[in-house]
Design a protein around this motif. Structure first.
Motif, short mmCIF file in Angstrom:
data_model
loop_
_atom_site.label_atom_id
_atom_site.label_comp_id
_atom_site.label_asym_id
_atom_site.label_seq_id
_atom_site.Cartn_x
_atom_site.Cartn_y
_atom_site.Cartn_z
N MET A 1 22.09 -4.05 5.69
CA MET A 1 22.14 -2.77 4.99
C MET A 1 22.26 -2.98 3.48
N THR A 2 21.54 -2.18 2.73
CA THR A 2 21.60 -2.24 1.27
C THR A 2 22.54 -1.17 0.73
N SER A 3 22.84 -1.28 -0.56
CA SER A 3 23.70 -0.28 -1.19
C SER A 3 23.04 1.09 -1.17
N ASP A 4 21.72 1.14 -1.36
CA ASP A 4 21.01 2.41 -1.34
C ASP A 4 21.05 3.04 0.05
N GLU A 5 20.95 2.22 1.09
CA GLU A 5 21.05 2.75 2.46
C GLU A 5 22.45 3.29 2.72
N PHE A 6 23.45 2.58 2.21
CA PHE A 6 24.83 3.06 2.35
C PHE A 6 24.98 4.42 1.67
N SER A 40 31.57 -15.43 5.64
CA SER A 40 30.29 -15.08 6.28
C SER A 40 30.07 -13.57 6.33
N THR A 41 31.15 -12.78 6.13
CA THR A 41 31.01 -11.32 6.20
C THR A 41 30.59 -10.71 4.87
N LEU A 42 30.66 -11.47 3.80
CA LEU A 42 30.35 -10.91 2.48
C LEU A 42 28.90 -10.47 2.36
N ALA A 43 28.01 -11.20 3.02
CA ALA A 43 26.59 -10.85 2.95
C ALA A 43 26.30 -9.50 3.61
N ASP A 44 27.20 -9.06 4.48
CA ASP A 44 27.02 -7.79 5.18
C ASP A 44 28.07 -6.77 4.72
N PHE A 45 28.42 -6.86 3.43
CA PHE A 45 29.47 -6.00 2.89
C PHE A 45 29.20 -4.52 3.15
N TRP A 46 27.99 -4.06 2.95
CA TRP A 46 27.72 -2.62 2.96
C TRP A 46 27.90 -1.99 4.33
N GLU A 47 27.57 -2.70 5.38
CA GLU A 47 27.78 -2.14 6.72
C GLU A 47 29.10 -2.57 7.32
N ARG A 48 29.39 -3.87 7.29
CA ARG A 48 30.56 -4.40 7.99
C ARG A 48 31.87 -4.00 7.34
N HIS A 49 31.84 -3.82 6.03
CA HIS A 49 33.08 -3.46 5.35
C HIS A 49 33.05 -2.05 4.78
N ALA A 50 32.04 -1.74 3.94
CA ALA A 50 32.01 -0.44 3.26
C ALA A 50 31.81 0.72 4.23
N LEU A 51 30.71 0.68 5.00
CA LEU A 51 30.45 1.79 5.92
C LEU A 51 31.46 1.82 7.05
N ASP A 52 31.86 0.67 7.52
CA ASP A 52 32.87 0.60 8.59
C ASP A 52 34.12 1.35 8.17
N SER A 53 34.54 1.17 6.92
CA SER A 53 35.73 1.85 6.41
C SER A 53 35.47 3.32 6.11
N GLU A 186 42.76 9.82 21.00
CA GLU A 186 41.32 10.07 21.12
C GLU A 186 40.61 8.78 20.77
N VAL A 187 39.65 8.39 21.61
CA VAL A 187 38.88 7.17 21.38
C VAL A 187 37.56 7.55 20.74
N ILE A 188 37.32 7.07 19.53
CA ILE A 188 36.11 7.40 18.77
C ILE A 188 35.26 6.14 18.63
N PRO A 189 34.05 6.12 19.17
CA PRO A 189 33.20 4.94 19.02
C PRO A 189 32.90 4.66 17.55
N SER A 190 32.94 3.40 17.17
CA SER A 190 32.61 3.02 15.80
C SER A 190 31.11 3.13 15.56
N ARG A 191 30.73 3.49 14.34
CA ARG A 191 29.32 3.56 13.98
C ARG A 191 28.75 2.20 13.61
N THR A 192 29.62 1.21 13.43
CA THR A 192 29.15 -0.06 12.86
C THR A 192 29.40 -1.26 13.76
#
Length: 207
Positions: A1-6, A40-53, A186-192
């Motif tokens: 995922m890119t910053s623009d996609e985020f 190894s997670t830094l390359a996927d910052f936008w989805e794994r960290h930013a969007l996840d949060s 309540e159990v909410i499925p994660s989007r990421t």
């Protein structure tokens, strides 16, 4: 995922996106010498960290403006919530608590660089003032649920809602936690990921 996609998914402003990019850059620079996240997670910052949060904003009660993030680490999700407050123009604050001084120093660096409404404290979560008044308590990769509820209970019993990230074994954690606590969940499925977000409220200790 890119910053623009985020940005497209979340709808954040260009200014807020720049705040996330500042956070990402400082994280990459700091992580080179201080272990904050798996490299190894830094390359996927936008989805794994930013969007996840940031996905927490879909589940935050209307009118909530005071947050406490326990075991804040590198700011997930605390800094994302603070950037969201700023993006929405909400007069609120995120309190981030972590016992590791180096992590809190990093959080303060990001807070200063982005101007977000947040505070980071280098204390153990169990020493947090129980009279601290917040609307939402969050935690990501911090502690098993039965322990996490012990830490968060002083805040939750005052009416706050818990939003806690959990992995695939969340059902086991719920079962274990119910041995010592009663609560609504309540159990909410994660989007990421294949994990979930647990929304917890009305927490009481089993006598």
């Amino acid at each position: 995922m890119t910053s623009d996609e985020f940005a497209e998914i979340t709808g954040v402003s260009r200014e807020t996106l720049e705040g996330f990019e500042t956070w990402r850059r400082l994280l990459e620079e700091t992580n080179a010498h201080t272990n904050l996240v798996g490299r190894s997670t830094l390359a996927d910052f936008w989805e794994r960290h930013a969007l996840d949060s940031y996905q927490l904003w879909d589940h935050i009660p209307e009118g909530a403006r005071r947050f406490a993030d326990l075991g804040a680490g590198a700011g997930f999700p605390g800094l994302a919530l603070a950037l969201g407050l700023k993006d929405r123009g909400v007069d609120g604050q995120v309190l981030m608590v972590d016992s590791v001084g180096k992590k809190v120093a990093f959080l303060n660096k990001v807070i200063q660089a982005t101007g977000v409404p947040a505070e980071a404290r280098s204390i153990r979560v169990e020493t947090l003032d129980p009279h601290t008044c917040v609307d939402v308590v969050t935690a990501r990769a911090f502690a098993p649920l039965h322990k996490l509820l012990g830490y968060a209970h002083p805040l939750l019993k005052n009416g706050a809602v818990g939003l806690f990230f959990k992995g695939r074994r969340y059902e086991e954690e719920l079962t274990e936690a119910r041995k010592n606590w009663t609560f609504e969940s309540e159990v909410i499925p994660s989007r990421t990921s294949d994990g979930v977000i647990l929304r917890i409220e009305e927490v009481k200790r089993v006598l």
